[in-house]
Design an enzyme around this catalytic site. Structure first.
Site, mmCIF file in Angstrom:
data_model
loop_
_atom_site.group_PDB
_atom_site.id
_atom_site.type_symbol
_atom_site.label_atom_id
_atom_site.label_comp_id
_atom_site.label_asym_id
_atom_site.label_seq_id
_atom_site.Cartn_x
_atom_site.Cartn_y
_atom_site.Cartn_z
ATOM 1 N N GLU A 52 -32.616 -7.564 25.716
ATOM 2 C CA GLU A 52 -31.651 -6.797 24.929
ATOM 3 C C GLU A 52 -30.644 -7.759 24.310
ATOM 4 O OE1 GLU A 52 -31.304 -2.485 26.350
ATOM 5 O OE2 GLU A 52 -30.050 -3.658 27.676
ATOM 6 N N LYS A 106 -26.162 5.663 30.194
ATOM 7 C CA LYS A 106 -24.820 5.073 30.401
ATOM 8 C C LYS A 106 -23.885 6.142 30.984
ATOM 9 C CE LYS A 106 -26.020 1.878 26.780
ATOM 10 N NZ LYS A 106 -25.624 0.976 25.721
ATOM 11 N N SER A 120 -30.475 -0.764 19.839
ATOM 12 C CA SER A 120 -30.606 0.095 18.651
ATOM 13 C C SER A 120 -32.046 0.514 18.354
ATOM 14 C CB SER A 120 -29.954 -0.577 17.431
ATOM 15 O OG SER A 120 -28.571 -0.774 17.673
ATOM 16 N N GLU A 123 -23.597 -4.586 29.403
ATOM 17 C CA GLU A 123 -22.255 -4.004 29.618
ATOM 18 C C GLU A 123 -21.726 -4.366 31.007
ATOM 19 O OE1 GLU A 123 -23.465 -0.094 28.427
ATOM 20 O OE2 GLU A 123 -23.656 -0.867 26.377
ATOM 21 N N HIS A 171 -27.365 -5.246 33.112
ATOM 22 C CA HIS A 171 -27.187 -4.746 31.740
ATOM 23 C C HIS A 171 -26.021 -5.485 31.083
ATOM 24 C CE1 HIS A 171 -26.103 -2.154 28.394
ATOM 25 N NE2 HIS A 171 -27.358 -1.774 28.413
ATOM 26 N N ASN A 177 -31.463 4.989 28.787
ATOM 27 C CA ASN A 177 -30.285 4.556 29.539
ATOM 28 C C ASN A 177 -29.118 5.406 29.047
ATOM 29 O OD1 ASN A 177 -28.123 3.287 30.701
ATOM 30 N ND2 ASN A 177 -28.305 1.375 29.510
ATOM 31 N N GLY A 232 -26.005 -0.936 20.632
ATOM 32 C CA GLY A 232 -25.008 0.024 20.163
ATOM 33 C C GLY A 232 -24.414 -0.321 18.807
HETATM 34 P P1 PGA Z 1 -28.532 1.173 22.286
HETATM 35 O O1 PGA Z 1 -28.353 0.674 23.799
HETATM 36 O O2 PGA Z 1 -29.915 1.765 22.177
HETATM 37 O O3 PGA Z 1 -27.456 2.215 22.086
HETATM 38 O O4 PGA Z 1 -28.356 -0.006 21.404
HETATM 39 C C1 PGA Z 1 -29.403 0.026 24.470
HETATM 40 C C2 PGA Z 1 -28.956 -0.353 25.851
HETATM 41 O O5 PGA Z 1 -27.771 -0.639 26.041
HETATM 42 O O6 PGA Z 1 -29.763 -0.381 26.808
#
Ligand code: PGA
Length: 260
Positions: free
Chosen positions: A171, A15, A217, A101, A99, A13, A177
């Protein structure tokens, strides 16, 4: 419960990262390193503007293309939105919906995520439905309640015979993140809960076939332990998917302890 039926799905992903030129060279390099794996699926979800320019290289490499979001209406006066028809036209097989976010920065509701999931299924685009609890919800013992609520809102109403038409991504919001990964045991527990929910809502065959990804992560040094869990069928990777060598290592996970 057999776990061999599910082809692992390793998803990047991106982003709001990488230019088109960077993306093109990333895909060429990734293909050079991992080839076209037969026993696992490689997926990239770039920004909307990259979908069309990446289409050919992705197809040639045997990788799957995904959008990061969609609108549920076919067309209309929705400034800034992109429909599933448009997404499909770019060669996307998948779309990420809900997601964290989108939920927490842009205020998307459970109801909207339900509409997006249903619309994706109607258009034949596979929704990757993201669910996950916040840290205060986990600490209050509410993880399963949150997952149940999010699953009910997004998946309860859809009809599903072919389990390959749906992907769920667990998630935990506190792991995205932040560098804090859920332990393989914490992730496995949540995944097993999701699979049981799917078995109750649909049936055992569907529940056995739907892939449940872990996200939050995921890194080259924890992917093998996560993928060793019987109900973890892949990863949705943000930060560690932006460096080609790092994502290639994630794609090339080894699953030493997995049983089933
Ligand atoms: P990350 O993000 O691997 O940076 O934690 C995962 C995601 O948001 O799908």
């Amino acid at each position: 419960m057999s776990t061999n039926v599910r082809t692992p799905l390793m998803a990047a992903n991106w982003k709001m990262h990488l230019s088109v030129a960077e993306a093109v060279s990333f895909i060429a390099k990734l293909h050079e390193i991992v080839g076209t794996p037969q026993d696992r699926e490689v997926l990239i979800a770039p920004p909307f503007t990259h979908l069309w320019p990446l289409r050919e290289a992705m197809t040639a490499a045997g990788f799957s293309l995904s959008a990061q979001n969609c609108h549920w209406e076919r067309q209309g006066a929705f400034t800034g939105e992109v429909s599933l028809t448009m997404i499909q036209e770019t060669g996307c097989r998948y779309v990420i919906v809900g997601h964290s976010e989108r939920r927490h920065i842009f205020g998307e509701s459970d109801a909207w995520i339900g509409l997006k999931t249903a619309a994706a299924l109607v258009h034949g685009v596979v929704p990757i439905v993201c669910i996950g609890e916040k840290i205060e919800e986990r600490e209050a013992g509410l993880t399963e309640e949150v997952l149940r609520r999010q699953l009910t809102a997004s998946v309860e109403g859809v009809s599903l015979q072919d389990p390959n038409r749906l992907v769920i991504a667990y998630e935990p919001v506190w792991a995205i993140g932040t560098g804090k990964t859920a332990t393989p045991q914490q992730a496995q527990e949540a995944h097993a809960f999701v699979r049981q929910w799917l078995a109750k809502r649909f049936d055992k065959a569907v529940a056995n076939g739907v892939r449940i990804l872990y996200g939050g992560s995921v890194k080259p040094d924890n992917v093998d332990d996560l993928m060793a869990q019987p109900d973890i069928d892949g990863a949705l990777v943000g930060g560690a998917s932006l460096q080609v060598t790092s994502f290639a290592r994630i794609v090339q996970f080894t699953r030493s302890v997995k049983n089933g």
